[in-house]
Design a protein around this motif. Structure first.
Motif, short mmCIF file in Angstrom:
data_model
loop_
_atom_site.label_atom_id
_atom_site.label_comp_id
_atom_site.label_asym_id
_atom_site.label_seq_id
_atom_site.Cartn_x
_atom_site.Cartn_y
_atom_site.Cartn_z
N PRO A 192 -2.27 -7.55 -6.85
CA PRO A 192 -1.63 -8.84 -7.12
C PRO A 192 -0.59 -8.77 -8.25
O PRO A 192 0.42 -9.46 -8.20
CB PRO A 192 -2.82 -9.73 -7.49
N GLY A 193 -0.80 -7.92 -9.23
CA GLY A 193 0.16 -7.79 -10.33
C GLY A 193 1.50 -7.23 -9.91
O GLY A 193 2.47 -7.30 -10.66
N ARG A 194 1.53 -6.65 -8.70
CA ARG A 194 2.77 -6.05 -8.20
C ARG A 194 3.30 -6.82 -6.98
O ARG A 194 4.00 -6.25 -6.14
CB ARG A 194 2.52 -4.59 -7.81
N ARG A 247 0.83 -1.21 0.00
CA ARG A 247 0.00 0.00 0.00
C ARG A 247 0.86 1.26 0.00
O ARG A 247 0.58 2.21 -0.73
CB ARG A 247 -0.95 -0.02 1.20
N ALA A 248 1.91 1.27 0.79
CA ALA A 248 2.79 2.45 0.83
C ALA A 248 3.45 2.66 -0.54
O ALA A 248 3.59 3.79 -1.02
CB ALA A 248 3.86 2.28 1.91
N MET A 249 3.83 1.55 -1.18
CA MET A 249 4.43 1.62 -2.52
C MET A 249 3.47 2.28 -3.51
O MET A 249 3.85 3.20 -4.25
CB MET A 249 4.78 0.21 -2.99
N LEU A 250 2.24 1.82 -3.51
CA LEU A 250 1.25 2.37 -4.45
C LEU A 250 0.97 3.84 -4.13
O LEU A 250 0.83 4.67 -5.03
CB LEU A 250 -0.04 1.55 -4.41
N GLY A 251 0.93 4.17 -2.85
CA GLY A 251 0.74 5.56 -2.44
C GLY A 251 1.89 6.44 -2.91
O GLY A 251 1.68 7.54 -3.43
#
Lengths: 285, 285
Positions: free
Chosen positions: A224-226, A155-159
């Motif tokens: 899931p793709g990441r 989540r932090a990565m996507l943020g």
């Protein structure tokens, strides 16, 4: 010297037994009739945050990252001391600091405010009180234990990448304080995964002298793709812990693998041996 | 914001009662039936030390300045946590750190090592255990008390200016730990004078709501021709304290004045009222 060399040199100085040989995230010491938990984290502009970062978020993360270390010990926060370099955005820093201290019910104990030119460095020392004895360490995982993680990773990565749904996870993470306290009496080992699941699992395996076999498909990830990236990115401030086979976690958590006897690699990821920590997560250089 | 404005803003956040409203050098809190003393000082290149300073001396002073705050509380050091920015002279820093920790019998508890570009900032948190109850503060001086100071002032100033006889006083100061512990059960107020005798006396007077009448000729100085400068220069790490009229100091110290009822100035220097703190000593801007 790099960080690892410097820390190795520090361990050759006069260490308090509570320093645990610097193999843990916190110092743990008896004081009076209680157990004191101490940690200090620093953040530098350019290394830990960008010059154009919202400094209110930086203040929040400074508090959150330290309290996450306390959470991994099952400690209850007592207070924090701040080392602050003045800048042009002090009002904003105060706002983020205030919000974090309120959110995590942690008062300010003191600190030092200084003037510094150039890039800024902030330090925070967090003081906690242990809620369980013995205090969990990285070093207690036993063969046969289940391996668990709290929350959803990545989540932090996507943020960080700008995904609106996960901005808060990156900018305003919440340390797992109540979860840590609920877990502390039961876990055989625990740590936070602020440097990334795989790197921190590698460290837990090394400290416990076991092999951690992790099933990557079992790890809850936000996208899931990441999955591969999510296992390596840090800043999630979730807890990684091990529990005896017959013990169920007292909080929401996902079983992601099993502790095996120490083989030739500390980590098995989907049966693939991982022999060294390079490329596993966020390594400070 | 300047330092004073920022600290004033911090006091409006959620403060631990042990923070003493930030009117003291340390936090003082009950923990496990004992009293914990906590302090954090930071030092920045350009502000607190020159880029060409011997970094081993900087490490020593980082430890000494924090332990001096513990000394002013009569505390016994338990350990320190270090916030360190890597540089080109890490080996030298380690040497000075090691020497200071050995000299003051204080072990390392933990900390954080980071990479940072540009000017460096170091932080140190010192943990101590109170030896006397109540723990001395700046705020307890009573009318009629004698005012005392340890040591000889101006030595750090002369050392800074290159006087060979006093180089060590500037580069390798010793916090008055044993003196602080011996004094703690007897003093009505105590603090260190790392920012200069007059400025710190002014602060003690304000905190105690009294006037301190100081006889400048009574203050022991290293070079009588530089008396005025010696009273204003900091870095001496001596202790300033007040004692009831009928109490003699249990250690070597010099009586330099008397506590009077609060007049229109917090400080009387040779009967001259000093109305504000400007120009009295080292003020961080």
């Amino acid at each position: 010297m790099n960080e690892a060399d410097f820390i190795a040199a520090l361990t050759r100085l006069s260490l308090h037994p509570g320093a645990r040989g610097f193999e843990d995230d916190c110092a743990v010491l008896e004081f009076g009739g209680e157990t004191l938990i101490l940690t200090h984290d620093a953040m530098a502009e350019g290394t830990h945050f960008r010059a154009d970062a919202d400094i209110a978020d930086v203040a929040w993360k400074l508090v959150a990252s330290n309290l996450s270390d306390l959470a991994a010990k099952g400690a209850q926060p007592v207070g924090v001391l701040l080392g602050y370099c003045l800048g042009s955005d002090d009002q904003s820093f105060l706002q983020g600091l205030s919000q974090a201290l309120e959110a995590f019910d942690t008062p300010l104990l003191g600190g030092d405010t200084i003037k510094a030119d150039g890039q800024r460095v902030f330090g925070l020392t967090a003081i906690g009180k242990a809620s369980a004895n013995p205090v969990p360490s990285r070093g207690g995982a036993k063969v046969g234990d289940g391996i668990y993680v709290t929350g959803t990773l990545g989540r932090a990565m996507l943020g960080y990448e700008g995904d609106e749904d996960h901005l808060e996870a990156f900018n305003r993470p919440s340390p797992r304080l109540s979860e840590g306290q609920a877990l502390a009496p039961h876990v055989s080992a625990m740590m936070d995964i602020s440097d990334g699941l795989l790197l921190d699992a590698y460290r837990l395996a090394k400290a416990s002298k076991v092999t951690l076999a992790i099933d990557s498909e079992a790890v809850p990830v936000a996208q899931p793709g990441r999955r591969d990236d999510a296992l390596r990115w840090g800043d999630d401030y979730e807890l990684l812990f091990t529990l005896p086979e017959d013990t169920n976690p007292p909080i929401d958590a996902t079983r992601i693998g099993q502790v095996e006897p120490l083989g030739f690699a500390p980590l098995l990821l989907d049966d693939n041996p991982i022999l060294n920590a390079q490329g596993l997560g966020y390594e400070h250089s």
